[in-house]
Structure formats: C-alpha cells, structure tokens
Design a protein around this motif. Sequence first.
Motif, PDB file in Angstrom:
ATOM      1  N   LYS A  11      -1.771  -9.021  -3.253  1.00 46.12           N
ATOM      2  CA  LYS A  11      -0.459  -8.697  -2.691  1.00 46.12           C
ATOM      3  C   LYS A  11       0.159  -9.979  -2.170  1.00 46.12           C
ATOM      4  O   LYS A  11      -0.407 -10.641  -1.301  1.00 46.12           O
ATOM      5  CB  LYS A  11      -0.610  -7.682  -1.549  1.00 46.12           C
ATOM      6  CG  LYS A  11       0.675  -7.400  -0.805  1.00 46.12           C
ATOM      7  CD  LYS A  11       1.666  -6.643  -1.671  1.00 46.12           C
ATOM      8  CE  LYS A  11       3.018  -6.505  -0.968  1.00 46.12           C
ATOM      9  NZ  LYS A  11       4.012  -5.868  -1.851  1.00 46.12           N
ATOM     10  N   LEU A  40      -2.039  -1.041   1.858  1.00 46.34           N
ATOM     11  CA  LEU A  40      -2.071  -0.792   0.409  1.00 46.34           C
ATOM     12  C   LEU A  40      -2.716   0.560   0.118  1.00 46.34           C
ATOM     13  O   LEU A  40      -2.279   1.293  -0.762  1.00 46.34           O
ATOM     14  CB  LEU A  40      -2.829  -1.911  -0.306  1.00 46.34           C
ATOM     15  CG  LEU A  40      -2.098  -3.248  -0.447  1.00 46.34           C
ATOM     16  CD1 LEU A  40      -3.080  -4.344  -0.832  1.00 46.34           C
ATOM     17  CD2 LEU A  40      -0.979  -3.158  -1.475  1.00 46.34           C
ATOM     18  N   GLY A  72      -0.330   3.235   1.083  1.00 51.96           N
ATOM     19  CA  GLY A  72       0.815   3.304   0.184  1.00 51.96           C
ATOM     20  C   GLY A  72       2.084   2.723   0.769  1.00 51.96           C
ATOM     21  O   GLY A  72       3.147   2.838   0.170  1.00 51.96           O
ATOM     22  N   GLU A  74       2.551  -0.416   1.198  1.00 45.25           N
ATOM     23  CA  GLU A  74       2.792  -1.603   0.382  1.00 45.25           C
ATOM     24  C   GLU A  74       2.274  -1.295  -1.013  1.00 45.25           C
ATOM     25  O   GLU A  74       1.356  -0.494  -1.186  1.00 45.25           O
ATOM     26  CB  GLU A  74       2.028  -2.830   0.922  1.00 45.25           C
ATOM     27  CG  GLU A  74       2.223  -3.130   2.384  1.00 45.25           C
ATOM     28  CD  GLU A  74       3.567  -3.752   2.687  1.00 45.25           C
ATOM     29  OE1 GLU A  74       4.318  -4.051   1.733  1.00 45.25           O
ATOM     30  OE2 GLU A  74       3.870  -3.907   3.880  1.00 45.25           O
ATOM     31  N   ARG A  75       2.880  -1.970  -2.008  1.00 45.41           N
ATOM     32  CA  ARG A  75       2.375  -1.809  -3.372  1.00 45.41           C
ATOM     33  C   ARG A  75       1.790  -3.133  -3.817  1.00 45.41           C
ATOM     34  O   ARG A  75       2.342  -4.196  -3.538  1.00 45.41           O
ATOM     35  CB  ARG A  75       3.503  -1.383  -4.303  1.00 45.41           C
ATOM     36  CG  ARG A  75       4.187  -0.135  -3.793  1.00 45.41           C
ATOM     37  CD  ARG A  75       5.231   0.339  -4.746  1.00 45.41           C
ATOM     38  NE  ARG A  75       4.635   1.058  -5.857  1.00 45.41           N
ATOM     39  CZ  ARG A  75       5.366   1.609  -6.819  1.00 45.41           C
ATOM     40  NH1 ARG A  75       6.664   1.461  -6.828  1.00 45.41           N
ATOM     41  NH2 ARG A  75       4.777   2.267  -7.792  1.00 45.41           N
ATOM     42  N   GLU A  94      -5.438  -2.840  -9.313  1.00 45.44           N
ATOM     43  CA  GLU A  94      -5.429  -1.372  -9.314  1.00 45.44           C
ATOM     44  C   GLU A  94      -6.205  -0.849  -8.119  1.00 45.44           C
ATOM     45  O   GLU A  94      -7.306  -1.312  -7.828  1.00 45.44           O
ATOM     46  CB  GLU A  94      -6.082  -0.873 -10.611  1.00 45.44           C
ATOM     47  CG  GLU A  94      -6.085   0.620 -10.795  1.00 45.44           C
ATOM     48  CD  GLU A  94      -4.739   1.164 -11.257  1.00 45.44           C
ATOM     49  OE1 GLU A  94      -4.113   1.876 -10.463  1.00 45.44           O
ATOM     50  OE2 GLU A  94      -4.348   0.880 -12.409  1.00 45.44           O
ATOM     51  N   LYS A 110      -1.287   4.017  -8.169  1.00 45.39           N
ATOM     52  CA  LYS A 110      -0.186   3.070  -8.352  1.00 45.39           C
ATOM     53  C   LYS A 110       1.170   3.718  -8.097  1.00 45.39           C
ATOM     54  O   LYS A 110       2.003   3.192  -7.380  1.00 45.39           O
ATOM     55  CB  LYS A 110      -0.235   2.512  -9.781  1.00 45.39           C
ATOM     56  CG  LYS A 110       0.650   1.303  -9.973  1.00 45.39           C
ATOM     57  CD  LYS A 110       0.373   0.653 -11.309  1.00 45.39           C
ATOM     58  CE  LYS A 110       0.051  -0.816 -11.149  1.00 45.39           C
ATOM     59  NZ  LYS A 110      -0.597  -1.412 -12.280  1.00 45.39           N
ATOM     60  N   ASN A 111       1.408   4.895  -8.656  1.00 44.07           N
ATOM     61  CA  ASN A 111       2.734   5.498  -8.542  1.00 44.07           C
ATOM     62  C   ASN A 111       2.775   6.696  -7.593  1.00 44.07           C
ATOM     63  O   ASN A 111       3.646   7.536  -7.683  1.00 44.07           O
ATOM     64  CB  ASN A 111       3.228   5.916  -9.929  1.00 44.07           C
ATOM     65  CG  ASN A 111       3.405   4.696 -10.823  1.00 44.07           C
ATOM     66  OD1 ASN A 111       4.009   3.710 -10.408  1.00 44.07           O
ATOM     67  ND2 ASN A 111       2.851   4.742 -12.024  1.00 44.07           N
ATOM     68  N   ARG A 141      -0.365  11.066  -0.760  1.00 39.35           N
ATOM     69  CA  ARG A 141      -1.752  10.591  -0.783  1.00 39.35           C
ATOM     70  C   ARG A 141      -2.580  11.387   0.223  1.00 39.35           C
ATOM     71  O   ARG A 141      -2.124  11.660   1.327  1.00 39.35           O
ATOM     72  CB  ARG A 141      -1.803   9.113  -0.427  1.00 39.35           C
ATOM     73  CG  ARG A 141      -1.086   8.263  -1.456  1.00 39.35           C
ATOM     74  CD  ARG A 141      -1.373   6.797  -1.291  1.00 39.35           C
ATOM     75  NE  ARG A 141      -0.583   6.054  -2.281  1.00 39.35           N
ATOM     76  CZ  ARG A 141      -0.725   4.769  -2.526  1.00 39.35           C
ATOM     77  NH1 ARG A 141      -1.628   4.066  -1.871  1.00 39.35           N
ATOM     78  NH2 ARG A 141       0.014   4.172  -3.433  1.00 39.35           N
TER      79      ARG A 141
END
Lengths: 330, 271
Positions: free
Chosen positions: A12, A49, A52, A54-55, A60, A69-70, A76
């Motif tokens: 990141k 991360l 969720g 931050e992406r 992965e 990821k999406n 979540r």
Amino acid sequence: MTSAVQFEKVSKHFNNVRAVDDVDLTINDGEFFAMLGPSGSGKTTCLRLIAGFERPTSGEISVLGEPVKNVPPYRRNVNTVFQDYALFPHLSVAENVSYALKIKKIDKTIRRTETENLLDMVRLQGYGDRKPSELSGGQRQRVALARALISKPKVLLLDEPLGALDLKLREEMQEELKSLQRTLGITFVFVTHDQGEAFSMADRLAVFNEGRVAQLGTPEDIYYRPKNAFVASFVGTSNVLSKNLLNSLGIEGFAASLRPEDINIDSENGIAARLISKSFLGSATRLSLEINKERLTALVDYAQGQHLKENDEVRVSWKSSALHMMQPAP
Amino acid sequence: MRSSQDSRAPLSLKTAAVCGLLFMHLPILLIFIYAFTTEDKTYQWPPPGFTLKWLGVTWNRPDVWEAMRLSLKVAAISTCIALVLGTLSAAAVSRSKFFGRETISLLIILPIALPGIITGIALRSAFSIADIPFSVWTIVLGHATFCVVVVYNNAVARFRRTSTSLVEASMDLGANSFQTFRYIILPNIATALLAGGMLAFALSFDEVIVTTLTAGQQATLPIWMLEELVRPRQRPVTNVVAMVVFLVTFVPILLAYYLIRDGDHVSGQGK
C-alpha cells in the motif's frame, strides 16, 4: 484449517511512501494475533486494509478464504474497535451497541435482548441509557468492544484499543480481552506498539518495521530468537553484538543478540569488561558494561552485583547457547 | 475579594458602553413608536397621538401581502438551495483532499466578502448576456450566492469537529453511505445546518442591493419599503412592516445563536 486473514504480496503506497511493502502474512482462524511495531511501521495500515478502509496498491487480501478486493467495508464479516473508540456521540450506549442490528433491520425485541447480553458480557449492565460522554475511558472501551461484537464477526480488529487507558486498567483489560477471545473462539487481530501488551496476549505476533514484517512467530520465538537487529532492539532490551565485537571474541557471524539476564559475572575466566554504571532495580541489579568500546546491558542477582563499583574491571561470561545469531535487517 | 474588585470596570467605561448600546438600538425603538402614531405625512416628534389603526390598514393592503409572500418565497427557496449545496461543498472540502481544495474553499466564501453591489452588477450583466429574463428565480439565484456561504461556514466547522472515524465505524458496522449519512452524519451536523439555514433565511429576507439588481417588476419586502419611503402614502404602514421584518429576521438569528452555542457541547469524538 482455513486462514482467517491472508496477505499475499500486499503493498500500500501513499503517494511515494510505502506504508505496507510486499507483505505476506497468514493469520490463523481462532488465534490472538498481534501486529507490533513503532509508529509508522505499517501495522495500522494493515489493519485498515483488512477492514476495507484502505485498498491495497497491489497484492491480494483474503478474509476467511475469500478474496476481498471488491468488497466494501460494510459487507465484510470483520468488525473494528477503533483507537479513539469512535462511539456515536448522539446515540445512547444501547443505541451504539445495537447499531449494526438496526442497520440489518433486525426485530426490535431481539435487538434489545442481544444488546443486553453484550452489555452484560462487557460488565456494563444498566449503562444502556447513558451517553458516551458520560462514561469513563475504560467504559467507553467496553462499549466499543460490545458494539463491534454484536454482529458476531469472525475476525475482530483492534487498533491500539488500550492506548488511552492508564496502566492498571490496561493490565486488567489485557486479561479480559484474552479471556474474551478464548470464550468467543474468534480471531482477534490486535495492533500495538507496546511489546509487553503483545507478548502477554498474543498467540503469535508479527513485528513490523518500515512497512515489512521483520519477524513472525510466537512471543517466545521473538523474545529469545530475534531474527535481526531491529527485532532484538525493538523487543525489550536485548543486547546486539556487532560483527566487530563477535570477531574480536573469535566468533563468526553478522550480528548476535544476547539477553541481559544471560550475562554472568565471573571472577576467574571470561571476557574483560569495564563497569560503566549500575542501577538497583529491586530484585535485580542492572549493569552497564563496556567490552571493546561497545555497550552491553546485564541483569544480575543482587548478590552478584553488590560488591561491584563503577569503573571496576570485571570478567563476564555467557553460555554459548545464549548467543543468538541474527541476519541482516530485512 | 481583591481580584473581583480589580475585574470591575470603572463607571466611565460602563457609561460609555451603555451609551453605545443605546445609540445602536434606540432608533429601532423609534420605528416601533412611529408605527402607532396618529400623524401620517411626516415623522413628527413627539407623536401627536397613538393609534392601532395602522395595523388594520397594513393588514388590508394587498401590495404588502404580495411583497411579504415574495420575500418569504425567495428566502425559503434560497435557503433550501444553500442547505444542499453548502452541506455538500463543506463535506467535500473538510473530508477529502483534492487539487485546488483551498482555492475552492476561498471561492465559496468570496460572495459574502464581496460588496453586494458587485455581486448584483455581475449577476445582472451575466443574466442579460445569457438572455435570462428577470424573475423570482433570478432573485433566488442572487440570494443563493451568499446564503450558501453561511450554511457552508457552519457545516465546515462542524465537520471539522466530527471525527472521521465515526463514518468508518458506521461503515464497519454494516451501514452503506446512504445509511451512514442518514443515521450518523446528519444528526451530528443537524444543529449546525439549522443555525446556518436560519441565518441564510434572515440574510435573504432583508437583502436589498442584490435584489434590486436581479429583480424585474417584483418587489420583495425591503424593496417595497424603500419605494414607500420615496413616495410616502400612509407612512406608518412602512413602520408596521418594518416591525414585522424585524421580528421575522430577529427570531431566527436569536435561535441560531443559541443553537450554535449549545452545539459547542456536542463533541464529535469519543475521547
């Protein structure tokens, strides 16, 4: 056994800063996992991360075997206890705790019993009608915990949740969190910069340095067998013996760690050292020694250190097994 | 004991303060008094007599009602526009970082610092270039330029005091963006929006300069009053209307003041 959280080559970047740099990490289902490191080492970013917020720039992340990821944070099966607790100031304690159920449009009576159960669990019975501003720091912390646990997440993320509490309360909460995790059997991922906290609670921990995992292992591994100089110096007060010092003692190696309690004062044979200073710690005496112009710290019994004076020439020794060879920093 | 004596102001300063306040507020009282005078051509002092008949006369004047209706309509619509645009821009400026953020923040605040005459002339020439006929909507547009600022300023201050982790906590607990706005953001900024909205309403309700330049044949209440002063006809009617305008704008401003003051206790953080 499936993994609760898995990082595969996750990075990141914020502008040019590599907050998380190529991290591979597996957090097992049902374990108490700590992410330990100084501030800016990337541990909180890793937590964000997983949540969720931050992406990842690349790589992965999987939660319970599913790539996320999406998946936005609100879908979540992961909940977070925030560092500042982030309690909703306009809602009562009960409304805060039942927020997740209200969003899921769960029936009111079920909501009420669930909220009661959770408040019981964190020992805040009867506090439901209060506003967060009327609670102490420790109580707010429990509300945040109850609120995060109400939708029965498989993974609970805790971002330095004990940082704002005083020492005594912090020690109580450590034990409480540990037993809570045992009772619930879910995965706790705990971020902290306090190695004592990480050691006392975690089954396994990852030591972070500059966005990378410097070492991954059990508290015993990390305490007694630090892999590199960063881990050795960050975790506790381990001595790091440089290559020069090792060579002068006739030992091959890049660097080695040596715990202060493994150094003995030995009047006959041993390595010549000079005592720089000593301090009385109660059960033990801490000696600051100099060998070949390098400083070492030793912890000895009161009896052993009693007769020593500053600037004395002393002889020290350690078992060869106490010397732990290390690799260069990652 | 000593410190309480020391903190007391000398008599001369107190007198000056009282005189200053009287100087500012006595003329308002005069307006109220003239609303009840029996003399209707000039402002004669002291009034030769008092009567309540101007209240009735005002009540029966259709032009007063028309102006009042227009003023309320314009103020209501521009406040609504200001609430939506002001909140959205405040959220954007305080919640995210983007290129030119400071410039945009300045451009939003600019209309209130700009003299009304400049805003008015600028809008007027823009409307004529774009061939937009003057109407209620041109007045609304003119008012919205400064109403947005008031709402924006209030909302930005509240957003800054509301911790960003509240939004993340809400998302974390399963709420999507809409639910988070509805259940978390809105309740936390509601008093700020109410206060901003009321100030915007009051500003719009008594605005003259921009209105003059952006209105066609329509007259809002302040414009109507100006016209009445130029061509006197039942002069005390103007005073009755002035009294009403005073009350209509004063009450929301007072409420807004209390709301903002109380809002200071609503902290956005769990700490």
